[in-house]
Design an enzyme around this catalytic site. Structure first.
Site, short mmCIF file in Angstrom:
data_model
loop_
_atom_site.label_atom_id
_atom_site.label_comp_id
_atom_site.label_asym_id
_atom_site.label_seq_id
_atom_site.Cartn_x
_atom_site.Cartn_y
_atom_site.Cartn_z
N THR A 1 -17.49 -24.51 -11.35
CA THR A 1 -17.42 -25.33 -12.55
C THR A 1 -16.15 -26.15 -12.48
O THR A 1 -15.14 -25.72 -11.92
CB THR A 1 -17.42 -24.44 -13.82
OG1 THR A 1 -17.35 -25.27 -14.98
CG2 THR A 1 -16.25 -23.47 -13.84
N GLY A 2 -16.19 -27.35 -13.04
CA GLY A 2 -15.00 -28.19 -13.02
C GLY A 2 -15.31 -29.64 -12.72
O GLY A 2 -16.38 -30.14 -13.07
N THR B 1 -19.61 -26.44 -17.14
CA THR B 1 -20.93 -26.09 -16.62
C THR B 1 -21.18 -24.59 -16.77
O THR B 1 -20.30 -23.79 -16.51
CB THR B 1 -21.01 -26.44 -15.12
OG1 THR B 1 -20.70 -27.81 -14.95
CG2 THR B 1 -22.39 -26.15 -14.56
N ARG C 1 -24.92 -41.14 -12.64
CA ARG C 1 -23.98 -40.25 -11.97
C ARG C 1 -24.53 -38.83 -11.91
O ARG C 1 -25.09 -38.31 -12.87
CB ARG C 1 -22.64 -40.25 -12.72
CG ARG C 1 -21.56 -39.32 -12.16
CD ARG C 1 -21.51 -37.99 -12.88
NE ARG C 1 -20.38 -37.16 -12.45
CZ ARG C 1 -20.18 -35.91 -12.84
NH1 ARG C 1 -21.03 -35.32 -13.67
NH2 ARG C 1 -19.12 -35.23 -12.40
N ASP D 1 -21.63 -31.99 -9.34
CA ASP D 1 -21.83 -30.91 -8.37
C ASP D 1 -22.89 -29.90 -8.79
O ASP D 1 -23.48 -29.22 -7.95
CB ASP D 1 -20.51 -30.17 -8.12
CG ASP D 1 -19.97 -29.47 -9.36
OD1 ASP D 1 -20.18 -29.99 -10.48
OD2 ASP D 1 -19.33 -28.42 -9.22
N GLY E 1 -16.73 -32.09 -10.95
CA GLY E 1 -17.79 -32.10 -9.96
C GLY E 1 -17.68 -33.20 -8.93
O GLY E 1 -18.07 -33.01 -7.77
#
Length: 338
Positions: free
Chosen positions: A249-250, A198, A226, A229, A252
Site C-alpha cells: 500500500t502507498g 489501499t 491512471r 500498483d 503506487g
C-alpha cells in the site's frame, strides 16, 4: 551447553509475528474487512472467498474514502476502481483497472479470473464485461466526491500530477498540451496519507492454501486512465502457497516500479522471515526514492507474518490487522517505520 544452544537458535525467531493457521492479515486498521474475511474462512469458505469478502466489505464501507465508490475523484470528477485477486495454489489472477460504474471491483476481478482466460481487463471494456456478468451499473459519484472535486477546481486544480505541459500545471487547470522544452523533475511528490490507503488482504487456511487481493479507488485528482500498483500482479499483491504472500500500500506510481510484493515472496521462498522480507522490499525502493510513502505486509507458509514501512513525516508507524485461531478476533498491530 545444550539448553543454552537451543535458546540461541530460537532467538532469531521470537521477534516474528507468529500465528496459528488459519490467518487473515490486512493493511491499515480496517477491522471490519478483517472480520469479514475471517468469517468467510470460519464458515467453510475458501481463501479466495475470504479475500473477496474482506475487500468487498471495504468497498461497501468506503474504508477511509480510499476504497470503493465516492472517493478519489480524478481530474474530471469521476471515481474509478482498481482491484486484483490471486490464487496462491494455481497462480491464477484476476484484475480490473480504471473500472467505471461498478461498485464491487473485487468481485469483477474474481470474475475475470474465473470466467475468462485473461488476467486483467481495463476501462470501459471492463465495465461492459462486468455488466454482462450480472454486476449492477451504478453511479460511483457521491455528494462528498463532488465536493472534493469542486474544491479542487476552485483551488486552480492543485495538487495535480502533470509535468512538462502547458499551461503551467502548478498554477492552473487544463486542458494541457505538451511543453516545448522539458524540465528535469525535482523528485517532489504530493504525499497524502489518505490518498494511498489501499486495502490489501492475505488469507491462509488451515491447510496452508493462500490467496491475496487488493481494492482501491486510486489517487485523488489523478489523470484519467491512471492505474496504480494495486491491480498489478507482484506490485499490489502476490501469493504463492509454496512460499508466502504479500500485499503493498502507498504511492503506487513509485512502488509498482519495484514489484515489492513479488520480491518479498521470493525472499521468503529463499528463507527470509516475513519481517525481513518486508523490510528488504521497502529498502529496495528507498534506494531510489528515499521519501516515498509506502508499506507492505508479508506472511509465510508457516503462518508467521510481518510488516514494514518507509519513514516519512506523514507515516512514522504502520498499522495493520491480524486475526487467527488463537485471537479469534481482529487484532490491531503496528510496526515502526524505518
Amino acid at each position: 551447553m545444550l539448553p543454552s544452544l537451543y535458546f540461541f537458535f530460537l532467538m532469531p525467531y521470537v521477534r516474528l509475528g507468529q500465528t496459528s493457521l488459519p490467518l487473515v492479515i490486512n493493511t491499515w486498521p480496517f477491522k471490519s474487512a478483517t472480520a469479514a474475511a475471517w468469517h468467510a474462512l470460519q464458515s467453510g469458505g475458501s481463501v479466495l472467498d475470504a479475500v473477496e469478502k474482506g475487500c468487498a466489505r471495504c468497498e461497501i464501507e468506503q474504508c477511509d474514502g480510499t476504497v470503493g465508490f465516492g472517493g478519489s475523484p480524478d481530474e474530471t470528477g469521476e471515481t474509478t476502481l482498481d482491484a486484483m485477486i490471486m490464487n496462491g495454489n494455481t497462480m491464477e489472477v484476476g484484475a480490473v483497472a480504471d473500472l467505471r460504474r461498478i461498485k464491487n471491483a473485487i468481485g469483477v476481478a474474481r470474475a475475470v479470473m474465473e470466467r475468462t482466460e485473461h488476467t486483467m481487463l481495463v476501462g470501459e471494456s471492463a465495465s461492459v464485461f462486468a455488466e454482462n456478468m450480472g454486476f449492477v451499473a451504478e453511479d460511483l459519484t457521491t455528494n462528498e466526491s463532488l465536493s472534493v472535486f469542486s474544491q479542487w477546481l476552485k483551488g486552480n486544480c492543485q495538487p495535480n500530477y502533470r509535468k512538462n505541459v502547458s499551461p503551467d500545471p502548478s498554477k492552473s487547470c487544463g486542458p494541457y498540451g505538451p511543453k516545448a522544452a522539458q524540465t528535469q523533475c525535482n523528485g517532489e511528490r504530493h504525499v497524502n496519507i489518505h490518498s494511498h490507503d489501499t486495502i490489501g488482504i492475505i488469507a491462509i487456511d488451515k491447510d496452508g492454501h493462500m490467496a491475496a487481493g487488493t481494492s482501491t479507488n486510486g489517487l485523488s485528482h489523478k489523470v484519467p486512465g491512471r492505474v496504480g500498483d494495486s491491480p498489478i500482479i507482484g506490485a499490489g499483491a502476490y501469493a504463492d502457497s509454496s512460499a508466502g504472500a504479500a500485499a503493498a500500500t502507498g504511492d503506487g506510481d513509485v512502488m509498482m516500479r519495484f514489484l515489492p510484493s513479488y520480491l518479498a515472496v521470493e525472499l521468503m521462498r529463499n528463507g527470509a522471515d516475513p519481517s525481513a522480507a518486508c523490510k528488504s522490499a521497502i529498502s529496495r525502493i528507498k534506494r531510489h526514492y528515499s521519501d516515498f510513502f509506502g508499506a507492505i505486509i508479508c506472511a509465510n507458509t508457516t503462518g508467521h507474518y510481518g510488516a514494514a514501512c518507509n519513514k516519512v513525516p506523514s507515516l512514522t508507524e504502520f498499522h495493520y490487522m491480524v486475526e487467527d485461531s488463537e485471537s479469534d478476533t481482529a487484532v490491531l498491530k503496528s510496526v515502526p517505520c524505518f
